[in-house]
Design an enzyme around this catalytic site. Structure first.
Site, PDB file in Angstrom:
ATOM      1  CG  ASP A  44    -111.349 -55.819   4.688  1.00  0.00           C
ATOM      2  OD1 ASP A  44    -110.085 -56.242   5.583  1.00  0.00           O
ATOM      3  OD2 ASP A  44    -111.604 -54.733   4.768  1.00  0.00           O
ATOM      4  CD  GLU A  46    -113.555 -66.356   6.191  1.00  0.00           C
ATOM      5  OE1 GLU A  46    -113.331 -67.703   6.937  1.00  0.00           O
ATOM      6  OE2 GLU A  46    -115.113 -66.349   5.290  1.00  0.00           O
ATOM      7  CG  ASP A  48    -116.228 -57.717   8.129  1.00  0.00           C
ATOM      8  OD1 ASP A  48    -115.434 -57.476   9.579  1.00  0.00           O
ATOM      9  OD2 ASP A  48    -116.791 -56.719   7.522  1.00  0.00           O
ATOM     10  CB  SER A  93     -92.334 -35.261  30.908  1.00  0.00           C
ATOM     11  OG  SER A  93     -91.223 -34.442  31.884  1.00  0.00           O
ATOM     12  CB  ILE A  94     -88.441 -36.337  27.503  1.00  0.00           C
ATOM     13  CG1 ILE A  94     -89.063 -38.117  27.435  1.00  0.00           C
ATOM     14  CG2 ILE A  94     -86.881 -35.856  26.868  1.00  0.00           C
ATOM     15  CD1 ILE A  94     -88.804 -38.642  25.684  1.00  0.00           C
ATOM     16  CD  GLU A 130     -87.478 -44.981  21.048  1.00  0.00           C
ATOM     17  OE1 GLU A 130     -88.258 -44.300  21.831  1.00  0.00           O
ATOM     18  OE2 GLU A 130     -86.758 -45.679  21.704  1.00  0.00           O
ATOM     19  CE  LYS A 132     -91.187 -34.782  22.756  1.00  0.00           C
ATOM     20  NZ  LYS A 132     -92.398 -34.840  22.354  1.00  0.00           N
ATOM     21  CG  ASP A 134     -97.713 -33.871  17.869  1.00  0.00           C
ATOM     22  OD1 ASP A 134     -97.700 -33.740  19.234  1.00  0.00           O
ATOM     23  OD2 ASP A 134     -97.473 -32.952  17.124  1.00  0.00           O
ATOM     24  NE  ARG A 153     -95.895 -38.176  31.700  1.00  0.00           N
ATOM     25  CZ  ARG A 153     -95.762 -35.927  31.286  1.00  0.00           C
ATOM     26  NH1 ARG A 153     -96.784 -35.437  30.726  1.00  0.00           N
ATOM     27  NH2 ARG A 153     -94.559 -35.562  32.196  1.00  0.00           N
ATOM     28  CD  GLU A 190     -97.048 -39.926  22.099  1.00  0.00           C
ATOM     29  OE1 GLU A 190     -96.449 -40.772  23.492  1.00  0.00           O
ATOM     30  OE2 GLU A 190     -96.774 -38.544  22.162  1.00  0.00           O
ATOM     31  CE1 TYR A 240     -95.204 -47.213  14.876  1.00  0.00           C
ATOM     32  CE2 TYR A 240     -95.648 -45.474  14.673  1.00  0.00           C
ATOM     33  CZ  TYR A 240     -95.014 -46.840  13.820  1.00  0.00           C
ATOM     34  OH  TYR A 240     -95.183 -46.543  13.110  1.00  0.00           O
ATOM     35  CE  LYS A 310     -87.642 -43.064  24.686  1.00  0.00           C
ATOM     36  NZ  LYS A 310     -87.936 -44.127  24.699  1.00  0.00           N
ATOM     37  CE  LYS A 334     -90.506 -29.873  21.077  1.00  0.00           C
ATOM     38  NZ  LYS A 334     -91.878 -29.841  21.093  1.00  0.00           N
ATOM     39  CB  CYS A 438    -117.880 -20.956 -11.848  1.00  0.00           C
ATOM     40  SG  CYS A 438    -116.235 -21.336 -12.132  1.00  0.00           S
ATOM     41  CB  CYS A 441    -116.293 -20.724 -16.034  1.00  0.00           C
ATOM     42  SG  CYS A 441    -117.950 -21.918 -15.815  1.00  0.00           S
ATOM     43  CB  CYS A 456    -118.938 -24.231 -10.732  1.00  0.00           C
ATOM     44  SG  CYS A 456    -118.752 -24.557 -12.608  1.00  0.00           S
ATOM     45  CB  CYS A 462    -115.520 -24.882 -15.560  1.00  0.00           C
ATOM     46  SG  CYS A 462    -114.888 -23.819 -13.527  1.00  0.00           S
TER      47      CYS A 462
HETATM   48  S1  IVH Z   1     -89.957 -41.986  26.572  1.00  0.00           S
HETATM   49  C1  IVH Z   1     -88.852 -41.761  30.081  1.00  0.00           C
HETATM   50  N1  IVH Z   1     -90.530 -42.296  23.952  1.00  0.00           N
HETATM   51  O1  IVH Z   1     -93.471 -37.671  24.900  1.00  0.00           O
HETATM   52  C2  IVH Z   1     -89.197 -41.186  28.948  1.00  0.00           C
HETATM   53  N2  IVH Z   1     -91.111 -40.413  25.131  1.00  0.00           N
HETATM   54  O2  IVH Z   1     -92.213 -35.874  27.962  1.00  0.00           O
HETATM   55  C3  IVH Z   1     -90.356 -41.638  28.534  1.00  0.00           C
HETATM   56  N3  IVH Z   1     -93.048 -38.971  23.161  1.00  0.00           N
HETATM   57  O3  IVH Z   1     -95.633 -37.252  26.236  1.00  0.00           O
HETATM   58  C4  IVH Z   1     -90.994 -40.525  27.432  1.00  0.00           C
HETATM   59  N4  IVH Z   1     -92.533 -39.847  21.543  1.00  0.00           N
HETATM   60  O4  IVH Z   1     -95.777 -39.426  24.830  1.00  0.00           O
HETATM   61  C5  IVH Z   1     -90.603 -40.843  24.814  1.00  0.00           C
HETATM   62  N5  IVH Z   1     -90.320 -41.744  21.346  1.00  0.00           N
HETATM   63  C6  IVH Z   1     -90.513 -41.610  22.775  1.00  0.00           C
HETATM   64  C7  IVH Z   1     -92.031 -40.949  22.447  1.00  0.00           C
HETATM   65  C8  IVH Z   1     -92.193 -40.153  23.704  1.00  0.00           C
HETATM   66  C9  IVH Z   1     -93.380 -39.005  21.926  1.00  0.00           C
HETATM   67  C10 IVH Z   1     -94.094 -38.695  24.104  1.00  0.00           C
HETATM   68  C11 IVH Z   1     -94.362 -39.395  25.182  1.00  0.00           C
HETATM   69  C12 IVH Z   1     -94.559 -37.463  26.312  1.00  0.00           C
HETATM   70  C13 IVH Z   1     -93.549 -37.548  26.030  1.00  0.00           C
HETATM   71  C14 IVH Z   1     -92.490 -37.134  27.102  1.00  0.00           C
END
Ligand code: IVH
Length: 698
Positions: A44, A46, A48, A93-94, A130, A132, A134, A153, A190, A240, A310, A334, A438, A441, A456, A462
């Site tokens: 690190d 180096e 820096d 969205s998905i 893949e 999902k 968060d 988004r 994400e 990612y 997918k 989910k 405490c 003890c 304590c 203790c």
């Molecule tokens: S694909 C058309 N892949 O989930 C597909 N989304 O509703 C577009 N998310 O807020 C999204 N992991 O950020 C995709 N492996 C993944 C994901 C992912 C998380 C989130 C994404 C979005 C929501 C999709």
């Protein structure tokens, strides 16, 4: 600066410019190795040093600073508001499959097959499975390989321009150095926060008495939408990639046949792609993926709320198309939630390993994050007051990964009487209090100035602290004594069978087997586990000692630096400060620990009991600021003799050569320098004077 001017005057701006480009390229590569590959190739310090050299050049020549320079990662000026960005390709969205059982995956596959008019006799459909993540979705726009814009988004059509903040994320390339990349490339993925980073951030907030974040997703979203990029830069974010937006001039479908090929290419261009990503065939393999990720979800270093399937073929994706704003070719499947609502039955106080008093909420048992939770931490006195959690309240409990379940907050308006009726909310308690003594003890409870925690002072007097110290030592990440859980330790300490760590190794079969509810077989298992734990590693042992502020990472750094336990035990505070990531607090804590005779005694006794590890050599004796550089000396230097200069350069990791070539990093010139200086100027090699050399050696 003075040195830079001299440098520029002597070597010409061209050489400095070249050095600047070289530094940027090197820092880009190092950042990728460090953040994405998790495999740093330089210490690190180096990194820096190179970073500071680049900063110095940019400070002297501000007009040379570019948006993709690694220096831009530290965050720029605060904004009043974010600009709005219209997405070139909408961010969709998905569709979410809320059925967390295997039928969720089967239903998706059935829908895809139906849309594609496949027969039962046709081959299974190929999918990419893949995680999902968060966190929050980000669109990264690269033009000619340079990151020009990052946007949230938003509503899918319009997002916010968060470029400055996103530049601070080490895992996101500021430029792509591959050869054949599309002129316009939007990478989507994400931004998230790892759990350990989240815990550390919240701990820091708590220590400073500042607001904590509810979960990693909120913390990540808060950081991305932070108007002050300087603050964003201090929030540890990760990234990612999982897809693309606009790709031009050629459409993505003409560049790749499958989604997996696209992901692999993104990976080769330097984007992090989750290693769990798989190509699978048919519903059964989707189900298997969902289950296997589900069973290891706790061990992931970050939160996921499901998996995503997918269709792999981009041609088939196109055929399937969209319904409103959701693609028919993808679905999110989910897992059970990691946050649940339940009721507080009581608030107790627990004493931890370091004597810390923690308010703990006893809860109506609730199934969350895969297990039944009936206790959750409230962290400290101030958290209880801030959250105003009282007996009878409905609260949100969160349990993610190995992290201790915690009360995130009270559910608003869930007061007065309590919905369930049998546990009324306690009357208004203006100040939740911790006991002055405490509860275990009876020793005094103190709070150090500026600290949020009460402790304590009983130390190993203790029994609560003794128990925790033993459990800490025996845990999986320390020396690991399999089967030595809290119930057993409690029994052993309460029955005065063991008092100290070494006592643990003096336990024989007879002593164990004579404990209540202890079968012979279990007693033998513990004896075997103790024997097995004796062969360990020094970082595990050191971490296991439970020295305040010495976590696993610090223990590893210490061992890497010093090589042996004796060297660590005898190191002065100054010597300890030389170790990566060791600051004054850690150094002092180590010194205090090893200055106490009884702690050294414990270490000696443990060794005498047969605990052993292999000691290595100290790897980092001296910093090597000149590693990888070649110098040529010419002329008479004002103070240093030729040999002195050579010794100093070599001690700092540099090489000294007799002739100037393109490979020469610097020529160090004194008075009456001759042909070597001319050669350096011809080749555009940077020239330093003695003062500049001494500066670099610092
Ligand atoms: S694909 C058309 N892949 O989930 C597909 N989304 O509703 C577009 N998310 O807020 C999204 N992991 O950020 C995709 N492996 C993944 C994901 C992912 C998380 C989130 C994404 C979005 C929501 C999709």
């Amino acid at each position: 600066m003075a040195n830079l001017d001299l440098f520029a005057a002597q070597a010409g701006e061209a050489a400095l410019r070249e050095r600047l480009d070289g530094l940027r390229a090197q820092l880009h590569t190092l950042a990728h190795q460090y953040y994405v590959l998790d495999a740093p190739t330089l210490p690190d310090a180096e990194y820096d040093r190179l970073f500071r050299e680049l900063q110095a050049i940019e400070a002297a020549y501000p007009e040379w600073t570019t948006a993709d320079s690694p220096t831009q990662r530290v965050g720029g000026k605060p904004l009043d508001q974010f600009a709005t960005v219209r997405h070139a390709v909408p961010m969709l969205s998905i569709r979410t499959e809320t059925d967390t059982e295997s039928t969720g995956a089967q239903a998706f596959d059935a829908r895809v097959r139906k849309e594609l008019e496949l027969l039962d006799t046709d081959a299974p459909v190929e999918y990419v499975a893949e995680l999902k993540f968060d966190g929050l979705a980000i669109n990264l726009r690269y033009e000619h390989g340079v990151l020009v814009q990052a946007a949230t988004r938003g509503d899918g059509e319009y997002g916010e321009d968060v470029t400055q903040n996103i530049r601070t994320v080490g895992q996101i390339p500021l430029r792509i150095s591959a050869v054949a990349i599309p002129a316009v490339l939007e990478v989507r993925g994400e931004v998230y926060m790892r759990r350990d980073d989240f815990e550390a951030l919240n701990q820091k907030q708590r220590d400073r008495g500042e607001k904590t974040f509810v979960n990693p997703r909120n913390a990540a979203a808060g950081a991305v939408r932070q108007l002050d990029p300087g603050i964003a830069a201090q929030r540890p974010l990760s990234f990612y990639a999982y897809g693309v937006g606009e790709v031009a001039p050629q459409p993505v479908g003409s560049l790749f046949a499958t989604h997996m090929a696209l992901l692999q290419t993104l990976k080769s261009w330097g984007f992090p792609v989750a290693e769990q990503t798989r190509v699978v065939r048919g519903a059964d393999e989707l189900v298997a993926f969902h289950q296997s990720i589900g069973s290891t979800r706790d061990q992931l270093p970050f939160d996921i709320d499901g998996v995503v399937y997918k269709v792999n073929s981009l041609a088939l994706q196109q055929r399937l198309g969209f319904v409103t704003r959701e693609p028919r070719w993808a679905v999110a499947h989910k897992y059970p939630a990691q946050e649940q609502m339940t009721r507080v039955l009581a608030i107790d106080v627990q004493v931890g390993r370091t004597g810390k008093l923690t308010p703990v909420a006893r809860l109506e048992p609730v199934f969350v994050g895969g297990t039944t939770v009936s206790n959750a931490t409230l962290h400290n006195l101030f958290e209880v007051r801030k959250k105003d959690v009282r007996v009878g309240d409905l609260v949100i409990v969160r349990r993610a990964g190995d992290v201790i379940p915690e009360v995130v907050g009270r559910v608003a308006n869930a007061d007065a009487g309590g919905a369930s009726g049998d546990v009324p909310r306690s009357p208004y308690v203006p100040n939740f209090r911790l006991p002055a003594q405490c509860p275990v003890c009876g020793s005094a409870v103190v709070r150090e100035k500026g600290e949020a925690n009460h402790r304590c002072v009983g130390g190993l007097f203790c029994s609560a602290q003794r128990k925790q110290a033993i459990l800490h030592f025996a845990q999986r990440r320390a020396v690991e004594v399999e089967g030595l859980g809290d119930k057993l330790v409690e029994q052993l300490v309460d029955a005065h069978v063991i008092r100290t760590l070494p006592d643990l190794y003096r336990l024989g079969f007879t002593a164990l087997a004579s404990l209540e509810r202890m079968a012979d077989k279990s007693a033998q298992n513990i004896v075997d586990a103790l024997e097995k734990s004796k062969q360990t590693t020094l970082p595990r042992f050191l971490f296991g000692l439970g020295i305040r502020h010495v976590g696993e990472a610090t223990a590893k750094e210490l061992v890497r630096h010093f090589g042996s336990l004796d060297a660590i035990m005898d190191a002065s505070e100054e010597a300890l400060l030389q170790v990566n990531d060791v600051g004054p607090i850690v150094a002092k804590s180590l010194r205090t620990f090893f200055d106490q005779a009884h702690n050294r005694e414990v270490v000696e006794q443990l060794r005498a009991c047969g605990i052993r590890w292999e000691e290595g050599a100290a790897t980092s004796e001296l910093p090597k600021p000149l590693a990888g550089m070649t110098f040529v000396l010419t002329g008479t230097l004002p103070t240093l003799g030729r040999d002195d200069a050579k010794d100093k350069i070599e001690a700092a990791g540099g090489k000294v050569s007799g002739s100037v070539s393109k490979k020469t990093s610097y020529v160090v010139a004194g008075s009456e320098a001759g042909s070597k200086l001319t050669k350096a100027q011809e080749l555009g090699v940077a020239v330093l004077d003695e003062a500049a050399l001494l500066e670099m050696l610092k």
